[in-house]
Design a protein around this motif. Structure first.
Motif, short mmCIF file in Angstrom:
data_model
loop_
_atom_site.label_atom_id
_atom_site.label_comp_id
_atom_site.label_asym_id
_atom_site.label_seq_id
_atom_site.Cartn_x
_atom_site.Cartn_y
_atom_site.Cartn_z
N LEU A 29 0.81 -1.22 0.00
CA LEU A 29 0.00 0.00 0.00
C LEU A 29 0.84 1.27 0.00
N ARG A 30 2.04 1.22 0.58
CA ARG A 30 2.90 2.41 0.61
C ARG A 30 3.30 2.86 -0.81
N GLN A 31 3.18 1.96 -1.78
CA GLN A 31 3.55 2.30 -3.17
C GLN A 31 2.45 3.06 -3.90
N TYR A 32 1.29 3.23 -3.26
CA TYR A 32 0.14 3.82 -3.96
C TYR A 32 -0.33 5.12 -3.32
N ASP A 33 0.63 5.94 -2.89
CA ASP A 33 0.29 7.20 -2.25
C ASP A 33 -0.50 8.12 -3.20
N VAL A 34 -0.13 8.13 -4.48
CA VAL A 34 -0.83 8.98 -5.46
C VAL A 34 -2.31 8.58 -5.55
N VAL A 35 -2.58 7.29 -5.56
CA VAL A 35 -3.96 6.81 -5.63
C VAL A 35 -4.73 7.23 -4.38
N PHE A 36 -4.09 7.12 -3.21
CA PHE A 36 -4.75 7.54 -1.97
C PHE A 36 -5.09 9.03 -2.00
N GLN A 37 -4.12 9.86 -2.36
CA GLN A 37 -4.33 11.31 -2.32
C GLN A 37 -5.40 11.75 -3.32
N THR A 38 -5.31 11.26 -4.56
CA THR A 38 -6.29 11.63 -5.59
C THR A 38 -7.67 11.05 -5.28
N GLY A 39 -7.67 9.79 -4.84
CA GLY A 39 -8.94 9.12 -4.52
C GLY A 39 -9.67 9.78 -3.38
N VAL A 40 -8.95 10.20 -2.33
CA VAL A 40 -9.58 10.87 -1.19
C VAL A 40 -10.22 12.18 -1.64
N SER A 41 -9.53 12.96 -2.46
CA SER A 41 -10.08 14.23 -2.96
C SER A 41 -11.38 13.99 -3.73
N LEU A 65 -13.47 11.36 -3.50
CA LEU A 65 -14.51 10.84 -2.62
C LEU A 65 -15.09 11.94 -1.73
N LEU A 66 -14.23 12.83 -1.22
CA LEU A 66 -14.72 13.92 -0.36
C LEU A 66 -15.59 14.89 -1.15
N GLU A 67 -15.32 15.00 -2.44
CA GLU A 67 -16.09 15.93 -3.27
C GLU A 67 -17.35 15.28 -3.84
N ALA A 68 -17.22 14.08 -4.42
CA ALA A 68 -18.35 13.45 -5.11
C ALA A 68 -18.96 12.27 -4.35
N GLU A 69 -18.28 11.75 -3.32
CA GLU A 69 -18.71 10.62 -2.49
C GLU A 69 -18.68 9.27 -3.22
N VAL A 70 -18.42 9.28 -4.53
CA VAL A 70 -18.39 8.03 -5.30
C VAL A 70 -17.19 8.05 -6.24
N LEU A 71 -16.47 6.94 -6.30
CA LEU A 71 -15.37 6.76 -7.25
C LEU A 71 -15.66 5.49 -8.03
N GLN A 72 -15.97 5.64 -9.32
CA GLN A 72 -16.34 4.50 -10.14
C GLN A 72 -15.13 3.61 -10.40
N GLY A 73 -15.41 2.33 -10.67
CA GLY A 73 -14.35 1.35 -10.86
C GLY A 73 -13.38 1.69 -11.98
N ASP A 74 -13.90 2.15 -13.14
CA ASP A 74 -13.03 2.47 -14.28
C ASP A 74 -12.11 3.65 -13.95
N GLU A 75 -12.67 4.66 -13.26
CA GLU A 75 -11.88 5.83 -12.87
C GLU A 75 -10.78 5.43 -11.88
N PHE A 76 -11.15 4.53 -10.97
CA PHE A 76 -10.19 4.05 -9.98
C PHE A 76 -9.06 3.27 -10.65
N ARG A 77 -9.40 2.46 -11.64
CA ARG A 77 -8.37 1.68 -12.34
C ARG A 77 -7.42 2.56 -13.15
N GLU A 78 -7.92 3.70 -13.64
CA GLU A 78 -7.06 4.66 -14.34
C GLU A 78 -5.99 5.21 -13.39
N LEU A 79 -6.39 5.50 -12.15
CA LEU A 79 -5.43 5.97 -11.14
C LEU A 79 -4.38 4.89 -10.86
N MET A 80 -4.83 3.65 -10.73
CA MET A 80 -3.91 2.54 -10.48
C MET A 80 -2.93 2.39 -11.66
N ALA A 81 -3.43 2.56 -12.88
CA ALA A 81 -2.58 2.41 -14.07
C ALA A 81 -1.49 3.47 -14.11
#
Length: 503
Positions: free
Chosen positions: A463-475, A477-493
């Protein structure tokens, strides 16, 4: 008339004895006791008659004719085939006599709640054109001794009378929740429901192959282990048919049946909904279709769209949205926690995350909806370890960014412990093949603890290798409350691409 004469004669006798100087006190007491016993017997008899529906009233157990056919029951092809074979003994009587086959007397349907056991019993009545009466096990349990046994006798009389009245030569008795009256007998005391069970055994033994109408007893339970062995032996419940949770193709078939009268939008894929509802029973799938229609109606939408089905799956799985308003810091912690689950799930099974949500449902402040790529019934040690890491990832994410855990990980830890114990019990740990009854409890505890600690450390490193995903994903979720699977996979990619460039 007899009561009136008795009421006149008895007082006259007492007056005559009193006139002769005889002490009538013992006679009065004896008469009072007899009168009390008489009224109790009459009252109980009336209660029995009322409970049984009374001879002059319509049958309490007769079920209105149903139009349900086996084709209306989605999935359960094996169970339906086995049940039809058992029912053919009622349909093809001449053929079974030719082969000297003894018709079966009872069919026991077992399986989890909501899998369609009652529906199959109703379809069986139509398949054989039989008189059909139904009762629940709880209807036979009474505080009065003998009432349950009398109700069993009455049930068998009812189905015969109903079959004769309708000109049918067979009848089906369906008893739901049979574990209530068919539980194992301890032999220590004569309980009321022991008498009820004994009467059921007697009635089933009295079913003969030559009688008309021919009777078949069907029963349903989700606790077969509780039933008395005398009930399960051949000659009583000859067939035990498991009505299990549907697989993916069966779920799609069930959804097709329940959405046949509903206006579906073009973006709805029942195959995808079936894929997302692993572990759902037929009743839950019917509820998903119904709730999706309700969501569409709320929005005045002309058709039911894919998002309505997504909302419905969440509602059936987790409950309706709640009005709890968490603080900003609590929302952020929950977002990190859920992202930990999502990242680990995507590492373990690429493409499995369908949605990460921050909105509270039921008792959950947030959740990750996973999309199982295939139904699995057997698990290797590697598969279980990956799933344990998914469970632990939420708490690990909190540790990385907050330095500690919260109570939100309690349920995750329970699941992780169950799977770690499964590894040990299945002989896949360092202890080898063990029997929990004879194994050292301390050894097992230490092995489970070692497994969890090793997997916790491995999860931290990943998990320590995915700090970018955590930071972007939290922003997000706090704004829209939902992060779709395809959008999440783009962050992982993006993280993987960055690692490849650095490498």
């Amino acid at each position: 008339m007899g009561k009136e004469i008795l009421c006149g004669v008895v007082p006259a006798i007492f007056i005559f004895l009193l006139f002769l100087g005889v002490n009538i006190t013992p006679f009065v007491v004896f008469a009072a006791v007899l009168t009390a016993i008489y009224f109790l017997v009459v009252r109980q008899g009336q209660g029995n008659q009322l409970a049984l529906g009374g001879k002059k009233k319509n049958s309490k157990h007769a079920v209105p004719k149903s139009t349900i056919q086996f084709a209306d029951i989605g999935g359960q092809e094996r169970a339906k085939k086995e049940l039809k074979e058992a029912l053919d003994f009622l349909v093809y009587k001449d053929k079974i006599e030719q082969y000297g086959i003894r018709p079966i007397k009872g069919v026991l349907l077992t399986g989890p709640p909501g899998t369609g056991k009652t529906l199959m019993a109703k379809a069986a009545a139509n398949y054989t054109n039989s008189a059909f009466v139904a009762a629940s096990g709880s209807q036979f349990v009474e505080m009065y001794v003998g009432v349950g046994a009398q109700r069993i006798r009455d049930l068998f009389k009812e189905v015969k009378t109903l079959a004769e009245k309708n000109g049918q030569d067979s009848g089906i008795i369906f008893i739901d929740e049979i574990e209530v009256i068919g539980g194992k007998r301890d032999g220590q005391q004569q309980r009321e429901y022991d008498q009820t069970l004994n009467q059921l055994l007697t009635e089933m033994d009295g079913i003969t192959t030559s009688d008309k109408p021919r009777i078949l007893v069907m029963a349903a339970t989700n606790r077969k282990d509780m039933l008395d062995s005398a009930l399960l032996r051949p000659g009583r419940f000859d067939r035990h048919i498991t009505v299990d949770l549907p697989d993916k193709s069966a779920r799609e078939q069930i959804l097709t049946i329940h959405t046949a009268n509903k206006p579906l939008a073009d973006d709805v894929s029942l195959e995808k909904v079936a894929q997302e509802t692993f572990g759902f029973s037929g009743a839950q799938l019917e509820s998903v279709a119904n709730e999706a229609a309700i969501y569409a109606m709320r929005e005045n939408s002309e058709k039911i769209e894919a998002r309505h089905f997504a909302f419905a799956v969440d509602k059936v799985m987790l409950g309706e949205k709640v009005d709890r308003e968490a603080s900003f810091e609590e929302k952020k912690r929950v977002a990190l926690h859920e992202l930990g689950h999502a990242i680990m799930s995507e590492i373990a099974r690429p493409g499995s995350v369908s949605q990460v949500t921050l909105s509270p449902r039921g008792k959950a402040l947030g959740y990750v909806r996973q999309n199982p790529l295939e139904d699995r019934y057997l698990y290797t040690k590697e598969a279980l370890e990956k799933q344990i890491m998914v469970c632990l990832a939420g708490a690990v994410a909190e540790e990385i960014y907050y330095g500690g855990r919260s109570t939100g990980s309690k349920n995750d830890f329970e699941q992780a412990l169950d799977m770690a114990q499964e590894i040990v019990q299945s002989g896949m740990s360092r202890l080898g093949i063990v029997h929990l009854q004879y194994a050292d409890k301390t050894q097992i505890h230490e092995e489970v603890n070692r497994l969890l600690e090793d997997l916790l450390e491995e999860t931290r490193v990943l998990l320590r290798q995915y700090d970018v995903v955590f930071q972007t994903g939290v922003s997000t979720l706090l704004e829209a409350e939902v992060l779709q699977g395809d959008e999440f996979r783009e962050l992982m990619a993006r993280v993987k691409q960055a690692e490849e460039l650095v490498g």
